[in-house]
Design a protein around this motif. Structure first.
Motif, PDB file in Angstrom:
ATOM      1  N   GLY A 136       0.777  -1.230   0.000  1.00 28.01           N
ATOM      2  CA  GLY A 136       0.000   0.000   0.000  1.00 28.01           C
ATOM      3  C   GLY A 136       0.809   1.280   0.000  1.00 28.01           C
ATOM      4  O   GLY A 136       0.254   2.359  -0.080  1.00 28.01           O
ATOM      5  N   GLY A 137       2.130   1.193   0.109  1.00 34.29           N
ATOM      6  CA  GLY A 137       2.956   2.395   0.073  1.00 34.29           C
ATOM      7  C   GLY A 137       2.970   3.199   1.366  1.00 34.29           C
ATOM      8  O   GLY A 137       3.460   4.318   1.389  1.00 34.29           O
ATOM      9  N   ALA A 138       2.450   2.656   2.456  1.00 36.65           N
ATOM     10  CA  ALA A 138       2.369   3.400   3.714  1.00 36.65           C
ATOM     11  C   ALA A 138       3.612   3.244   4.587  1.00 36.65           C
ATOM     12  O   ALA A 138       3.680   3.831   5.653  1.00 36.65           O
ATOM     13  CB  ALA A 138       1.136   2.957   4.501  1.00 36.65           C
ATOM     14  N   LEU A 139       4.579   2.463   4.128  1.00 37.17           N
ATOM     15  CA  LEU A 139       5.792   2.234   4.917  1.00 37.17           C
ATOM     16  C   LEU A 139       7.005   2.793   4.192  1.00 37.17           C
ATOM     17  O   LEU A 139       7.074   2.760   2.963  1.00 37.17           O
ATOM     18  CB  LEU A 139       5.991   0.737   5.164  1.00 37.17           C
ATOM     19  CG  LEU A 139       4.959   0.087   6.070  1.00 37.17           C
ATOM     20  CD1 LEU A 139       5.098  -1.427   6.015  1.00 37.17           C
ATOM     21  CD2 LEU A 139       5.107   0.576   7.488  1.00 37.17           C
ATOM     22  N   PRO A 140       7.991   3.281   4.945  1.00 33.43           N
ATOM     23  CA  PRO A 140       9.200   3.811   4.319  1.00 33.43           C
ATOM     24  C   PRO A 140      10.075   2.694   3.756  1.00 33.43           C
ATOM     25  O   PRO A 140      10.089   1.588   4.284  1.00 33.43           O
ATOM     26  CB  PRO A 140       9.906   4.528   5.473  1.00 33.43           C
ATOM     27  CG  PRO A 140       9.422   3.833   6.693  1.00 33.43           C
ATOM     28  CD  PRO A 140       8.014   3.403   6.399  1.00 33.43           C
ATOM     29  N   ARG A 141      10.765   2.982   2.694  1.00 31.98           N
ATOM     30  CA  ARG A 141      11.733   2.040   2.113  1.00 31.98           C
ATOM     31  C   ARG A 141      13.049   2.137   2.874  1.00 31.98           C
ATOM     32  O   ARG A 141      13.324   3.129   3.526  1.00 31.98           O
ATOM     33  CB  ARG A 141      11.964   2.335   0.625  1.00 31.98           C
ATOM     34  CG  ARG A 141      10.726   2.152  -0.220  1.00 31.98           C
ATOM     35  CD  ARG A 141      10.382   0.700  -0.304  1.00 31.98           C
ATOM     36  NE  ARG A 141       9.132   0.502  -1.030  1.00 31.98           N
ATOM     37  CZ  ARG A 141       8.596  -0.650  -1.256  1.00 31.98           C
ATOM     38  NH1 ARG A 141       9.180  -1.750  -0.808  1.00 31.98           N
ATOM     39  NH2 ARG A 141       7.468  -0.779  -1.896  1.00 31.98           N
ATOM     40  N   GLY A 142      13.855   1.111   2.781  1.00 29.13           N
ATOM     41  CA  GLY A 142      15.129   1.099   3.481  1.00 29.13           C
ATOM     42  C   GLY A 142      14.951   0.582   4.897  1.00 29.13           C
ATOM     43  O   GLY A 142      14.052  -0.197   5.181  1.00 29.13           O
ATOM     44  N   SER A 143      15.804   1.049   5.791  1.00 27.03           N
ATOM     45  CA  SER A 143      15.738   0.663   7.193  1.00 27.03           C
ATOM     46  C   SER A 143      15.521   1.925   8.018  1.00 27.03           C
ATOM     47  O   SER A 143      16.299   2.873   7.928  1.00 27.03           O
ATOM     48  CB  SER A 143      17.039  -0.032   7.615  1.00 27.03           C
ATOM     49  OG  SER A 143      16.960  -0.451   8.948  1.00 27.03           O
ATOM     50  N   ASN A 144      14.431   1.953   8.797  1.00 24.72           N
ATOM     51  CA  ASN A 144      14.044   3.151   9.537  1.00 24.72           C
ATOM     52  C   ASN A 144      13.477   2.795  10.893  1.00 24.72           C
ATOM     53  O   ASN A 144      12.977   1.691  11.094  1.00 24.72           O
ATOM     54  CB  ASN A 144      12.938   3.913   8.772  1.00 24.72           C
ATOM     55  CG  ASN A 144      13.386   4.377   7.419  1.00 24.72           C
ATOM     56  OD1 ASN A 144      14.050   5.381   7.311  1.00 24.72           O
ATOM     57  ND2 ASN A 144      13.031   3.638   6.376  1.00 24.72           N
ATOM     58  N   ASP A 145      13.521   3.768  11.803  1.00 21.09           N
ATOM     59  CA  ASP A 145      12.772   3.646  13.048  1.00 21.09           C
ATOM     60  C   ASP A 145      11.343   4.051  12.750  1.00 21.09           C
ATOM     61  O   ASP A 145      11.094   5.150  12.250  1.00 21.09           O
ATOM     62  CB  ASP A 145      13.353   4.557  14.135  1.00 21.09           C
ATOM     63  CG  ASP A 145      14.611   4.005  14.755  1.00 21.09           C
ATOM     64  OD1 ASP A 145      14.804   2.774  14.713  1.00 21.09           O
ATOM     65  OD2 ASP A 145      15.411   4.796  15.285  1.00 21.09           O
ATOM     66  N   LYS A 203      12.267  -2.549   8.253  1.00 24.19           N
ATOM     67  CA  LYS A 203      13.211  -2.731   7.151  1.00 24.19           C
ATOM     68  C   LYS A 203      12.479  -3.243   5.924  1.00 24.19           C
ATOM     69  O   LYS A 203      11.713  -4.204   6.006  1.00 24.19           O
ATOM     70  CB  LYS A 203      14.292  -3.729   7.555  1.00 24.19           C
ATOM     71  CG  LYS A 203      15.349  -3.931   6.511  1.00 24.19           C
ATOM     72  CD  LYS A 203      16.407  -4.895   7.013  1.00 24.19           C
ATOM     73  CE  LYS A 203      17.438  -5.141   5.935  1.00 24.19           C
ATOM     74  NZ  LYS A 203      18.412  -6.141   6.350  1.00 24.19           N
ATOM     75  N   SER A 204      12.715  -2.596   4.795  1.00 26.14           N
ATOM     76  CA  SER A 204      12.204  -3.063   3.514  1.00 26.14           C
ATOM     77  C   SER A 204      13.091  -4.216   3.061  1.00 26.14           C
ATOM     78  O   SER A 204      14.310  -4.077   2.998  1.00 26.14           O
ATOM     79  CB  SER A 204      12.257  -1.920   2.494  1.00 26.14           C
ATOM     80  OG  SER A 204      11.925  -2.383   1.219  1.00 26.14           O
ATOM     81  N   GLU A 205      12.461  -5.372   2.779  1.00 22.18           N
ATOM     82  CA  GLU A 205      13.235  -6.554   2.409  1.00 22.18           C
ATOM     83  C   GLU A 205      13.056  -6.922   0.938  1.00 22.18           C
ATOM     84  O   GLU A 205      13.398  -8.020   0.531  1.00 22.18           O
ATOM     85  CB  GLU A 205      12.858  -7.714   3.326  1.00 22.18           C
ATOM     86  CG  GLU A 205      13.237  -7.430   4.766  1.00 22.18           C
ATOM     87  CD  GLU A 205      13.159  -8.638   5.656  1.00 22.18           C
ATOM     88  OE1 GLU A 205      12.606  -9.675   5.247  1.00 22.18           O
ATOM     89  OE2 GLU A 205      13.664  -8.544   6.786  1.00 22.18           O
ATOM     90  N   GLY A 206      12.491  -6.028   0.151  1.00 22.27           N
ATOM     91  CA  GLY A 206      12.316  -6.259  -1.281  1.00 22.27           C
ATOM     92  C   GLY A 206      11.015  -6.969  -1.603  1.00 22.27           C
ATOM     93  O   GLY A 206      10.466  -7.699  -0.784  1.00 22.27           O
ATOM     94  N   GLY A 207      10.496  -6.718  -2.788  1.00 28.77           N
ATOM     95  CA  GLY A 207       9.280  -7.384  -3.240  1.00 28.77           C
ATOM     96  C   GLY A 207       8.072  -7.093  -2.367  1.00 28.77           C
ATOM     97  O   GLY A 207       7.232  -7.958  -2.162  1.00 28.77           O
ATOM     98  N   ASN A 208       7.990  -5.878  -1.832  1.00 25.24           N
ATOM     99  CA  ASN A 208       6.900  -5.470  -0.938  1.00 25.24           C
ATOM    100  C   ASN A 208       6.867  -6.263   0.365  1.00 25.24           C
ATOM    101  O   ASN A 208       5.828  -6.360   1.001  1.00 25.24           O
ATOM    102  CB  ASN A 208       5.543  -5.515  -1.637  1.00 25.24           C
ATOM    103  CG  ASN A 208       5.429  -4.461  -2.712  1.00 25.24           C
ATOM    104  OD1 ASN A 208       6.005  -3.385  -2.603  1.00 25.24           O
ATOM    105  ND2 ASN A 208       4.708  -4.775  -3.767  1.00 25.24           N
ATOM    106  N   TYR A 209       7.993  -6.825   0.771  1.00 21.82           N
ATOM    107  CA  TYR A 209       8.104  -7.478   2.081  1.00 21.82           C
ATOM    108  C   TYR A 209       8.861  -6.550   3.023  1.00 21.82           C
ATOM    109  O   TYR A 209       9.825  -5.877   2.620  1.00 21.82           O
ATOM    110  CB  TYR A 209       8.818  -8.826   1.984  1.00 21.82           C
ATOM    111  CG  TYR A 209       7.900  -9.899   1.480  1.00 21.82           C
ATOM    112  CD1 TYR A 209       7.075 -10.608   2.351  1.00 21.82           C
ATOM    113  CD2 TYR A 209       7.822 -10.178   0.128  1.00 21.82           C
ATOM    114  CE1 TYR A 209       6.197 -11.571   1.877  1.00 21.82           C
ATOM    115  CE2 TYR A 209       6.959 -11.150  -0.355  1.00 21.82           C
ATOM    116  CZ  TYR A 209       6.154 -11.836   0.531  1.00 21.82           C
ATOM    117  OH  TYR A 209       5.283 -12.785   0.067  1.00 21.82           O
ATOM    118  N   PHE A 210       8.414  -6.527   4.257  1.00 26.30           N
ATOM    119  CA  PHE A 210       9.000  -5.695   5.297  1.00 26.30           C
ATOM    120  C   PHE A 210       9.187  -6.539   6.548  1.00 26.30           C
ATOM    121  O   PHE A 210       8.574  -7.599   6.681  1.00 26.30           O
ATOM    122  CB  PHE A 210       8.062  -4.523   5.639  1.00 26.30           C
ATOM    123  CG  PHE A 210       7.890  -3.551   4.508  1.00 26.30           C
ATOM    124  CD1 PHE A 210       8.650  -2.399   4.443  1.00 26.30           C
ATOM    125  CD2 PHE A 210       6.957  -3.788   3.509  1.00 26.30           C
ATOM    126  CE1 PHE A 210       8.494  -1.501   3.397  1.00 26.30           C
ATOM    127  CE2 PHE A 210       6.794  -2.902   2.463  1.00 26.30           C
ATOM    128  CZ  PHE A 210       7.560  -1.756   2.406  1.00 26.30           C
TER     129      PHE A 210
END
Length: 92
Positions: free
Chosen positions: A23-32, A48-55
């Motif tokens: 849904g695009g509601a989470l930041p990409r990369g690694s964040n608090d 943490k964004s783990e690729g392929g829309n997995y976090f």
């Protein structure tokens, strides 16, 4: 308030929760990720964004939050008008 995920926590997920969200509601990369629970307590989970829309959610504050919630239904929402997320716990 858009739902990001709903999951039943188990012994593995209390250490690191991996989930799918597109849904695009989470930041990409690694964040608090700033999170507020239903009691008003603030948390910072490592997201943490783990690729392929997995976090994943992990870190000391995630483990502290999740350790007493094994076998509970946990739902994460994004607050539309704030830069914070809300997490709710229910019975499974």
């Amino acid at each position: 308030m858009p739902e990001i995920f709903e999951v039943v926590l188990d012994q593995i997920k209390k250490e690191k929760l991996r989930f799918h969200h597109d849904g695009g509601a989470l930041p990409r990369g690694s964040n608090d990720l700033p999170v507020r629970d239903e009691n008003g307590r603030s948390w910072k989970f490592n997201c943490k964004s783990e690729g392929g829309n997995y976090f994943s959610l992990s870190g000391a504050e995630w483990r502290s939050f999740a350790k007493s919630k094994v076998n509970a239904m946990v739902t994460l929402y994004r607050e539309e008008d704030e830069h914070v997320y809300t997490i709710r716990v229910g019975k499974f």
